[in-house]
Design a protein around this motif. Structure first.
Motif, mmCIF file in Angstrom:
data_model
loop_
_atom_site.group_PDB
_atom_site.id
_atom_site.type_symbol
_atom_site.label_atom_id
_atom_site.label_comp_id
_atom_site.label_asym_id
_atom_site.label_seq_id
_atom_site.Cartn_x
_atom_site.Cartn_y
_atom_site.Cartn_z
ATOM 1 N N ARG A 1 -8.771 11.032 -5.501
ATOM 2 C CA ARG A 1 -10.009 10.260 -5.615
ATOM 3 C C ARG A 1 -10.639 10.249 -4.230
ATOM 4 N NH1 ARG A 1 -9.656 5.164 -9.482
ATOM 5 N NH2 ARG A 1 -11.722 5.910 -9.936
ATOM 6 N N ASN A 2 -11.965 10.492 -4.199
ATOM 7 C CA ASN A 2 -12.660 10.519 -2.902
ATOM 8 C C ASN A 2 -11.953 11.424 -1.906
ATOM 9 O OD1 ASN A 2 -14.819 8.998 -3.371
ATOM 10 N ND2 ASN A 2 -14.185 7.237 -2.126
ATOM 11 N N ILE B 1 -4.009 10.523 -4.394
ATOM 12 C CA ILE B 1 -3.483 9.188 -4.707
ATOM 13 C C ILE B 1 -2.113 9.317 -5.392
ATOM 14 C CG2 ILE B 1 -3.960 6.982 -5.866
ATOM 15 C CD1 ILE B 1 -6.201 7.617 -3.992
ATOM 16 N N ALA C 1 3.111 -0.896 -3.678
ATOM 17 C CA ALA C 1 2.263 -1.758 -2.847
ATOM 18 C C ALA C 1 0.805 -1.705 -3.291
ATOM 19 C CB ALA C 1 2.369 -1.277 -1.390
ATOM 20 N N ASN C 2 0.005 -2.611 -2.788
ATOM 21 C CA ASN C 2 -1.443 -2.562 -3.039
ATOM 22 C C ASN C 2 -1.964 -1.194 -2.610
ATOM 23 O OD1 ASN C 2 -1.721 -5.953 -1.947
ATOM 24 N ND2 ASN C 2 -1.881 -5.244 -4.029
ATOM 25 N N GLY C 3 -2.762 -0.602 -3.483
ATOM 26 C CA GLY C 3 -3.352 0.692 -3.157
ATOM 27 C C GLY C 3 -2.434 1.876 -3.412
ATOM 28 N N ALA C 4 -1.231 1.635 -3.968
ATOM 29 C CA ALA C 4 -0.281 2.740 -4.183
ATOM 30 C C ALA C 4 -0.731 3.679 -5.304
ATOM 31 C CB ALA C 4 1.106 2.182 -4.500
ATOM 32 N N GLY C 5 -1.567 3.170 -6.207
ATOM 33 C CA GLY C 5 -2.075 4.055 -7.261
ATOM 34 C C GLY C 5 -1.704 3.629 -8.673
ATOM 35 N N LYS C 6 -1.269 2.390 -8.856
ATOM 36 C CA LYS C 6 -0.835 1.941 -10.190
ATOM 37 C C LYS C 6 -2.005 1.948 -11.192
ATOM 38 C CE LYS C 6 0.625 -1.950 -8.459
ATOM 39 N NZ LYS C 6 0.245 -1.681 -7.057
ATOM 40 N N SER C 7 -3.128 1.365 -10.764
ATOM 41 C CA SER C 7 -4.280 1.335 -11.685
ATOM 42 C C SER C 7 -4.812 2.749 -11.899
ATOM 43 C CB SER C 7 -5.403 0.459 -11.125
ATOM 44 O OG SER C 7 -4.925 -0.834 -10.927
ATOM 45 N N THR C 8 -4.773 3.546 -10.837
ATOM 46 C CA THR C 8 -5.237 4.944 -10.957
ATOM 47 C C THR C 8 -4.407 5.672 -12.016
ATOM 48 O OG1 THR C 8 -5.858 4.920 -8.637
ATOM 49 C CG2 THR C 8 -5.577 7.087 -9.655
ATOM 50 N N HIS D 1 2.966 -6.349 -10.154
ATOM 51 C CA HIS D 1 3.610 -6.803 -8.930
ATOM 52 C C HIS D 1 4.649 -7.855 -9.239
ATOM 53 C CE1 HIS D 1 1.102 -4.958 -5.967
ATOM 54 N NE2 HIS D 1 0.042 -5.320 -6.620
#
Ligand SMILES: Nc1ncnc2c1ncn2[C@@H]1O[C@H](COP(=O)(O)OP(=O)(O)OP(=O)(O)O)[C@@H](O)[C@H]1O
Length: 224
Positions: A20-21, A25, A44-51, A196
């Protein structure tokens, strides 16, 4: 006599990467899930779970590798149309219409699905029966999450994509969440959970996504 191999996984991720961008990810993810299976994504935050969940939902395409459903690439036209009808997505954006009643907020989705008769029962199960005729704007954060979970039950699709489903739930709410996940899987449903917070998902595969950047010292490090 025909030779029977092991059954195809319902969903297979084959060396999947996602950019992404212009940033990588997710890298070389391999996962196979059969009916009744569950995958818990942590990291962690930003690790890519939602992605990861968005990719399964078809909102973003893998930049390499393939996601197969019943052996077919979900990005192929024709396949995706069928595949997306299997999915039930729960995210932090709750799509609750404040001016509608709590019941209408579930029934609306049920009607769109061409189904009927499950909404009130689902709300009662999630402990919102007495609020069914109140406007949704009356709901607390945890009650809104319970409403979203009632939608999952009323719509009743086989593959659940749950992004932080336990956020805002109290202990009883988390127990209900764990119960409906377990029940769904017993009926052959598949559940992906990005979280989390600790939730109990029996015999789930756990995929811990690596931190994407070396972490700098934070206030927490300085204080401890
Ligand atoms: N729409 C977007 N366009 C470009 N990059 C994005 C977009 N959404 C997220 N990202 C980036 O992708 C990376 C992974 O984000 P993602 O939301 O998947 O992480 P996460 O593990 O779910 O995080 P969190 O625990 O904070 O919810 C982050 O670095 C984020 O900046």
């Amino acid at each position: 006599m025909p030779l029977c191999g092991p059954p195809l996984p319902r969903i297979l991720l084959n060396n999947v990467s996602c950019m992404r961008n212009a940033q990588l990810i997710l890298r070389n993810i391999n996962v196979s899930i059969h009916d009744g299976g569950a995958l818990v994504l942590t990291g962690a935050n930003g690790a890519g779970k939602s992605t990861f969940l968005r990719m399964i939902a078809g909102f973003s395409r893998p930049s390499a590798g393939e996601i197969l459903w019943n052996g077919h690439d979900i990005t192929s036209s024709g396949v995706f149309e069928q595949f997306k009808l299997q999915l039930n997505w729960l995210s932090l954006k709750d799509a609750i219409k404040e001016r509608l009643t709590v019941l209408d907020n579930v029934q609306w989705f049920e009607v769109l699905e061409g189904k009927s008769g499950k909404s009130l029962k689902a709300l009662e199960f999630m402990g919102l029966g007495r609020l069914a005729n109140e406007k949704a704007r009356m709901l607390s954060m945890g009650q809104r999450k319970r409403l979203q979970l009632a939608r999952l039950l009323a719509i009743d699709r086989p593959i659940w994509l749950l992004d932080e489903p336990s956020v805002a739930l109290d202990d009883e709410g988390v127990k209900l969440l764990e119960h409906i996940i377990s029940d769904h899987r017993k009926k052959g449903g598949i559940v992906f959970v990005a979280t989390h917070l600790p939730i109990e998902v029996e015999d789930a595969m756990i995929l811990r996504l690596p931190q994407r950047f070396p972490r700098r010292k934070t206030m927490v490090d300085l204080l401890s």
